[in-house]
Design a protein around this motif. Structure first.
Motif, PDB file in Angstrom:
ATOM      1  N   VAL A  19     -18.100  57.479 -22.284  1.00 14.24           N
ATOM      2  CA  VAL A  19     -19.525  57.227 -22.516  1.00 14.24           C
ATOM      3  C   VAL A  19     -20.040  58.105 -23.648  1.00 14.24           C
ATOM      4  N   ASP A  20     -19.719  59.382 -23.619  1.00 11.09           N
ATOM      5  CA  ASP A  20     -20.184  60.295 -24.667  1.00 11.09           C
ATOM      6  C   ASP A  20     -19.738  59.831 -26.042  1.00 11.09           C
ATOM      7  N   PHE A  21     -18.474  59.442 -26.172  1.00 11.46           N
ATOM      8  CA  PHE A  21     -17.948  59.053 -27.477  1.00 11.46           C
ATOM      9  C   PHE A  21     -18.495  57.705 -27.929  1.00 11.46           C
ATOM     10  N   TRP A  22     -18.395  56.699 -27.084  1.00 12.85           N
ATOM     11  CA  TRP A  22     -18.782  55.348 -27.490  1.00 12.85           C
ATOM     12  C   TRP A  22     -20.295  55.220 -27.671  1.00 12.85           C
ATOM     13  N   CYS A  23     -21.075  55.971 -26.920  1.00 16.85           N
ATOM     14  CA  CYS A  23     -22.535  55.930 -27.095  1.00 16.85           C
ATOM     15  C   CYS A  23     -22.974  56.911 -28.176  1.00 16.85           C
ATOM     16  N   GLY A  24     -22.507  58.145 -28.096  1.00 20.23           N
ATOM     17  CA  GLY A  24     -22.937  59.164 -29.051  1.00 20.23           C
ATOM     18  C   GLY A  24     -22.425  58.944 -30.456  1.00 20.23           C
ATOM     19  N   ALA A  25     -21.141  58.652 -30.593  1.00 14.53           N
ATOM     20  CA  ALA A  25     -20.543  58.537 -31.928  1.00 14.53           C
ATOM     21  C   ALA A  25     -20.568  57.113 -32.470  1.00 14.53           C
ATOM     22  N   LEU A  26     -20.547  56.111 -31.585  1.00  9.76           N
ATOM     23  CA  LEU A  26     -20.443  54.729 -32.044  1.00  9.76           C
ATOM     24  C   LEU A  26     -21.703  53.894 -31.803  1.00  9.76           C
ATOM     25  N   GLY A  27     -22.696  54.465 -31.151  1.00  8.04           N
ATOM     26  CA  GLY A  27     -23.984  53.796 -31.033  1.00  8.04           C
ATOM     27  C   GLY A  27     -24.112  52.718 -29.982  1.00  8.04           C
ATOM     28  N   PHE A  28     -23.215  52.685 -28.991  1.00  8.59           N
ATOM     29  CA  PHE A  28     -23.353  51.723 -27.905  1.00  8.59           C
ATOM     30  C   PHE A  28     -24.419  52.210 -26.920  1.00  8.59           C
ATOM     31  N   GLU A  29     -25.003  51.283 -26.174  1.00  8.79           N
ATOM     32  CA  GLU A  29     -25.962  51.626 -25.124  1.00  8.79           C
ATOM     33  C   GLU A  29     -25.307  51.388 -23.778  1.00  8.79           C
ATOM     34  N   ARG A  30     -25.594  52.273 -22.829  1.00 11.31           N
ATOM     35  CA  ARG A  30     -24.893  52.219 -21.550  1.00 11.31           C
ATOM     36  C   ARG A  30     -25.767  51.717 -20.421  1.00 11.31           C
ATOM     37  N   ALA A  31     -25.089  51.121 -19.464  1.00 15.50           N
ATOM     38  CA  ALA A  31     -25.682  50.818 -18.168  1.00 15.50           C
ATOM     39  C   ALA A  31     -25.263  51.962 -17.243  1.00 15.50           C
ATOM     40  N   PRO A  32     -25.818  52.044 -16.052  1.00 17.16           N
ATOM     41  CA  PRO A  32     -25.414  53.121 -15.134  1.00 17.16           C
ATOM     42  C   PRO A  32     -23.939  53.023 -14.739  1.00 17.16           C
ATOM     43  N   ILE A  33     -23.335  54.164 -14.471  1.00 15.53           N
ATOM     44  CA  ILE A  33     -21.979  54.207 -13.921  1.00 15.53           C
ATOM     45  C   ILE A  33     -22.071  53.801 -12.448  1.00 15.53           C
ATOM     46  N   VAL A  34     -21.197  52.894 -12.029  1.00 14.74           N
ATOM     47  CA  VAL A  34     -21.192  52.460 -10.634  1.00 14.74           C
ATOM     48  C   VAL A  34     -19.816  52.702 -10.027  1.00 14.74           C
ATOM     49  N   GLU A  35     -19.819  52.957  -8.722  1.00 12.15           N
ATOM     50  CA  GLU A  35     -18.570  53.117  -7.980  1.00 12.15           C
ATOM     51  C   GLU A  35     -18.308  51.842  -7.203  1.00 12.15           C
ATOM     52  N   ARG A  36     -17.043  51.434  -7.199  1.00 16.14           N
ATOM     53  CA  ARG A  36     -16.657  50.232  -6.470  1.00 16.14           C
ATOM     54  C   ARG A  36     -15.389  50.537  -5.664  1.00 16.14           C
ATOM     55  N   ASN A  37     -15.487  50.348  -4.363  1.00 11.60           N
ATOM     56  CA  ASN A  37     -14.323  50.593  -3.512  1.00 11.60           C
ATOM     57  C   ASN A  37     -14.196  49.527  -2.421  1.00 11.60           C
ATOM     58  N   ALA A  38     -14.848  48.404  -2.592  1.00 11.25           N
ATOM     59  CA  ALA A  38     -14.762  47.313  -1.622  1.00 11.25           C
ATOM     60  C   ALA A  38     -13.374  46.673  -1.679  1.00 11.25           C
ATOM     61  N   ALA A  39     -13.043  45.936  -0.644  1.00  7.75           N
ATOM     62  CA  ALA A  39     -11.729  45.288  -0.563  1.00  7.75           C
ATOM     63  C   ALA A  39     -11.477  44.365  -1.747  1.00  7.75           C
ATOM     64  N   TRP A  40     -12.537  43.767  -2.306  1.00  5.46           N
ATOM     65  CA  TRP A  40     -12.343  42.844  -3.427  1.00  5.46           C
ATOM     66  C   TRP A  40     -11.770  43.545  -4.655  1.00  5.46           C
ATOM     67  N   VAL A  41     -12.028  44.848  -4.818  1.00  2.77           N
ATOM     68  CA  VAL A  41     -11.499  45.567  -5.982  1.00  2.77           C
ATOM     69  C   VAL A  41      -9.975  45.557  -5.946  1.00  2.77           C
ATOM     70  N   GLU A  42      -9.402  45.839  -4.793  1.00  3.16           N
ATOM     71  CA  GLU A  42      -7.947  45.795  -4.639  1.00  3.16           C
ATOM     72  C   GLU A  42      -7.431  44.380  -4.888  1.00  3.16           C
TER      73      GLU A  42
END
Length: 143
Positions: A19-42
């Motif tokens: 996030v630091d590199f791609w937003c700070g150095a390359l100018g991308f905008e971020r959405a919030p970081i989310v955690e996913r651990n539901a069975a569908w991820v596997e």
């Protein structure tokens, strides 16, 4: 059949560093970081017991996704671009030397040299490869 192109995704060792590199150095905008651990991820990833943190970045007409696996390695990608399955992102720039210097200062590592390319089948251009702080290969292209 295919109806569109949604995003490009990379697995990274350190999500915050991405996030630091791609937003700070390359100018991308971020959405919030989310955690996913539901069975569908596997089920979707095929990784047993997958627990992930994900961030989506938007900019320059593209949607990037970075994923960090909870039990993943902190080792950085080191494969050279000649290895099957190795990918890269190509970014068009207006000043390749200034961009190269700025990205190195932001934590990128040189992989190749910024080189003038002359070819019979297309106009001359300059290009070169770097690695972001997570090891992702970025091609800089000045047309």
């Amino acid at each position: 059949m295919i109806t569109g192109f949604n995003h490009t995704s990379f697995t990274v060792a350190n999500l915050e560093r991405a996030v630091d590199f791609w937003c700070g150095a390359l100018g991308f905008e971020r959405a919030p970081i989310v955690e996913r651990n539901a069975a569908w991820v596997e089920k979707v990833t095929g990784v047993p017991g997958a627990r992930i943190r994900v961030v989506h970045l938007h900019g320059h007409g593209h949607h990037m996704e970075f994923i960090a696996y909870a039990d993943g390695s902190e080792a950085l990608a080191t494969a050279l671009p000649d290895r099957p399955g190795t990918g890269h992102v190509c970014l068009e720039v207006d000043d390749i030397d200034a961009t190269f210097a700025a990205l190195l200062a932001a934590g990128a590592m040189p992989l190749g040299e910024m080189t003038k390319v002359e070819s019979a089948d297309r106009p001359a251009f300059r290009a070169g490869y770097i690695r972001d702080p997570n090891g992702i290969i970025i091609e800089l292209l000045e047309i």
